[in-house]
Design an enzyme around this catalytic site. Structure first.
Site, short mmCIF file in Angstrom:
data_model
loop_
_atom_site.label_atom_id
_atom_site.label_comp_id
_atom_site.label_asym_id
_atom_site.label_seq_id
_atom_site.Cartn_x
_atom_site.Cartn_y
_atom_site.Cartn_z
N HIS A 1 0.68 -1.29 -0.07
CA HIS A 1 -0.01 0.09 0.23
C HIS A 1 0.86 1.31 0.01
O HIS A 1 0.21 2.48 0.07
CB HIS A 1 -0.75 0.11 1.23
CG HIS A 1 -0.32 0.24 2.30
ND1 HIS A 1 0.27 -0.99 3.21
CD2 HIS A 1 -0.06 1.15 3.25
CE1 HIS A 1 0.55 -0.22 4.47
NE2 HIS A 1 0.70 0.82 4.44
C1 UD1 Z 1 -2.39 5.28 5.79
C2 UD1 Z 1 -1.37 6.10 6.38
C3 UD1 Z 1 -0.28 4.90 6.19
C4 UD1 Z 1 -0.32 3.37 6.74
C5 UD1 Z 1 -1.77 2.86 6.10
C6 UD1 Z 1 -2.41 1.67 6.89
C7 UD1 Z 1 -1.10 8.24 6.24
C8 UD1 Z 1 -0.48 9.59 5.60
N1 UD1 Z 1 -0.84 7.25 5.67
O1 UD1 Z 1 -2.34 5.20 4.31
O2 UD1 Z 1 1.11 5.32 6.98
O3 UD1 Z 1 0.71 2.69 6.43
O4 UD1 Z 1 -2.79 3.90 6.38
O5 UD1 Z 1 -3.00 0.99 5.95
O6 UD1 Z 1 -1.59 8.61 6.99
N2 UD1 Z 1 -9.59 4.00 1.54
C9 UD1 Z 1 -10.64 3.40 1.33
N3 UD1 Z 1 -11.49 2.92 2.57
C10 UD1 Z 1 -10.87 3.01 3.67
C11 UD1 Z 1 -9.72 3.88 3.94
C12 UD1 Z 1 -9.20 4.11 2.69
O7 UD1 Z 1 -11.45 3.11 0.43
O8 UD1 Z 1 -11.40 2.75 4.82
C13 UD1 Z 1 -8.97 4.35 0.19
C14 UD1 Z 1 -9.29 5.84 -0.27
O9 UD1 Z 1 -9.43 5.75 -1.62
C15 UD1 Z 1 -8.12 6.67 0.13
C16 UD1 Z 1 -6.93 5.69 0.11
O10 UD1 Z 1 -7.57 4.46 0.32
O11 UD1 Z 1 -7.90 7.54 -0.60
C17 UD1 Z 1 -5.85 5.85 0.98
O12 UD1 Z 1 -6.42 6.03 2.44
P1 UD1 Z 1 -5.42 6.99 3.36
O13 UD1 Z 1 -5.71 6.80 4.72
O14 UD1 Z 1 -5.28 8.54 2.88
O15 UD1 Z 1 -3.83 6.47 3.33
P2 UD1 Z 1 -3.29 5.10 3.17
O16 UD1 Z 1 -2.85 4.60 1.96
O17 UD1 Z 1 -4.46 4.04 3.74
N1 UDP Z 2 -3.33 -6.50 8.42
C1 UDP Z 2 -4.69 -7.03 8.83
N2 UDP Z 2 -5.47 -7.61 7.60
C2 UDP Z 2 -4.96 -7.30 6.21
C3 UDP Z 2 -3.59 -6.77 6.20
C4 UDP Z 2 -2.99 -6.36 7.42
O1 UDP Z 2 -5.14 -7.21 9.54
O2 UDP Z 2 -5.89 -7.67 5.40
C5 UDP Z 2 -2.74 -6.00 9.84
C6 UDP Z 2 -1.10 -6.42 10.09
O3 UDP Z 2 -1.25 -7.93 10.73
C7 UDP Z 2 -0.76 -5.51 11.08
C8 UDP Z 2 -1.42 -4.02 10.35
O4 UDP Z 2 -2.59 -4.74 9.79
O5 UDP Z 2 -1.18 -5.81 12.27
C9 UDP Z 2 -0.49 -3.62 9.51
O6 UDP Z 2 -1.14 -2.48 8.84
P1 UDP Z 2 -0.71 -1.78 7.64
O7 UDP Z 2 -0.13 -2.61 6.85
O8 UDP Z 2 -2.18 -1.21 6.96
O9 UDP Z 2 -0.06 -0.36 8.14
P2 UDP Z 2 1.30 -0.14 8.54
O10 UDP Z 2 1.81 -1.09 9.49
O11 UDP Z 2 2.13 -0.33 7.15
O12 UDP Z 2 1.42 1.29 8.68
#
Ligand code: UD1
Ligand code: UDP
Length: 373
Positions: free
Chosen positions: A206
């Site tokens: 991601h």
């Molecule tokens: C965010 C965090 C990242 C973290 C990740 C964990 C920031 C800058 N980034 O990234 O550090 O590792 O979460 O997963 O805070 N979306 C959905 N449904 C949801 C959430 C998001 O459809 O419930 C989609 C939307 O299109 C959105 C995109 O995902 O624009 C990105 O979501 P966002 O929370 O901005 O950043 P992440 O890539 O999820």
């Molecule tokens: N995770 C989960 N389901 C998934 C993918 C990840 O429960 O389909 C959990 C994973 O075990 C870990 C956390 O989500 O505990 C990590 O989150 P993510 O990778 O979204 O964020 P990051 O750690 O990179 O900020």
């Protein structure tokens, strides 16, 4: 009574906040208000974690949803400020490195409320990562900085943070893993997907650097196309990546891969079960690098750097360039590895980090905030 607002907003935050909420509730000195910013909102990116990890329902959900960095950060700040003003907490506690972390941290300190950062001091030294900006800024305004590994001490000291503020307590993400490991083993996810332990690769992706650029995403998908010819690839896809796969016109290519299982994001227990039995985990997640270290499962991190160096020096993690060639080379090397038998648990990754954190906050409060600069 110490009044504390605990903040969470995105998937990894829920996993980190779970043991903290449990520890606060087990201590009669604390009164908490749990605020969910709504940064993540899909059922399988949010609600499912509250249910599986027994996190109390948030007292308030700011429902900010998605947006650009500026819009998301600004909206969280606007909506969080009146809550802090009304509740009048002694502390605001934030975890991790997402936009919700820095947004709520800034609101707190501007109102003169002490900020606590859990998972402080991690540095990738890559300021093109939005998370790195969030980390540096949040640490610079926090009064209590709880760190997971000792590399953070040097990082923070170099940035001029007073060492009295830094507390090495272990890792709340590992508290959650150890507390749920047995339950996760009972999950039926392997049989429902017809998977055999040790005979599949688990993938998550991601990071903007990997998935926002169509060329980079294509190079990674091309590697999966090859890997799935040798071994089943299980890919619970993050919503950001799902969107980008579509935009890059790669959906048909992926769904045409016979041996790649494209899933919606799965719950924590199912994911922990999938990780535990995977032959190799291929990821760009922060938290998963730590979890695979504790599980002894080889982890290939598709990044040029990591803010979690202990997962390489003591764990099962290795960095891999996100090119088709490097992914395939390293995959072949990792495939040959056995799961580590003698797992080395990094220092203090023992399931007790949240308890240590609560004890230190309690002492800090009672001492009349002795560590003020
Ligand atoms: C965010 C965090 C990242 C973290 C990740 C964990 C920031 C800058 N980034 O990234 O550090 O590792 O979460 O997963 O805070 N979306 C959905 N449904 C949801 C959430 C998001 O459809 O419930 C989609 C939307 O299109 C959105 C995109 O995902 O624009 C990105 O979501 P966002 O929370 O901005 O950043 P992440 O890539 O999820
Ligand atoms: N995770 C989960 N389901 C998934 C993918 C990840 O429960 O389909 C959990 C994973 O075990 C870990 C956390 O989500 O505990 C990590 O989150 P993510 O990778 O979204 O964020 P990051 O750690 O990179 O900020």
């Amino acid at each position: 009574m110490t009044k504390i607002i605990c903040v969470c907003g995105a998937r990894p935050n829920f996993i980190k906040i779970a043991p903290l909420m449990r520890a606060f509730h087990g201590n009669s000195h604390f009164e908490t208000l749990l605020v969910h910013t709504g940064q993540h909102y899909d059922e399988n990116m949010s609600k499912l974690f509250f249910e599986q990890l027994d996190i109390p329902k948030p007292d308030i959900n700011l429902e900010v949803g998605s947006g650009s960095h500026a819009v998301q950060t600004a909206q969280i700040m606007e909506r969080f400020e009146p809550i802090v003003l009304k509740y009048q907490p002694h502390y605001v506690l934030v975890v991790g490195d997402v936009n919700s972390t820095i947004a709520c941290g800034l609101v707190a300190v501007k109102l003169g409320v002490r900020l606590i950062h859990v998972e402080a001091g991690l540095r990738s030294f890559d300021r093109t990562m939005p998370e790195e900006i969030n980390r540096v800024l949040t640490d610079s305004i926090s009064e209590l900085l709880f760190i997971t590994e000792k590399s953070a001490i040097t990082n923070l000291q170099k940035e001029g943070i007073n060492s009295h503020k830094i507390h090495f307590v272990g890792n709340v993400m590992i508290d959650t893993l150890l507390a749920n490991r047995e339950k996760a083993c009972q999950s039926e996810v392997l049989s429902s997907l017809k998977l055999q332990p040790g005979e599949y690769v688990l993938v998550t992706l991601h990071r903007p650097s990997n998935v926002d650029d169509p060329q980079n995403l294509t190079a990674i998908i091309d590697a999966f196309a090859e890997i799935q010819k040798e071994m089943t690839v299980v890919f619970p896809i993050h919503p950001r990546t799902r969107k980008n796969l579509k935009n890059a016109g790669l959906e048909a290519k992926v769904s045409g891969m016979e041996n790649l299982l494209l899933l919606e994001p799965v719950g924590y227990l199912e994911f922990l079960c999938l990780m535990s039995s995977a032959r190799v985990v291929l990821t760009d997640s922060g938290g998963i690098q730590e979890e695979t270290t504790i599980l002894g499962v080889p982890c290939m991190t598709l990044r040029e750097n990591t803010e979690r160096p202990i997962t390489i020096t003591e764990g099962t993690n290795r960095l891999v360039h996100a090119t088709t060639g490097d992914i395939l080379d390293k995959f072949r090397q990792c495939q040959a590895l056995k799961h580590a038998k003698d797992i080395r648990y990094p220092e203090l990754w023992d399931g007790k980090a949240a308890k240590r954190i609560i004890r230190i906050i309690d002492e800090h409060f009672r001492s009349g905030h002795a560590y003020k600069d």
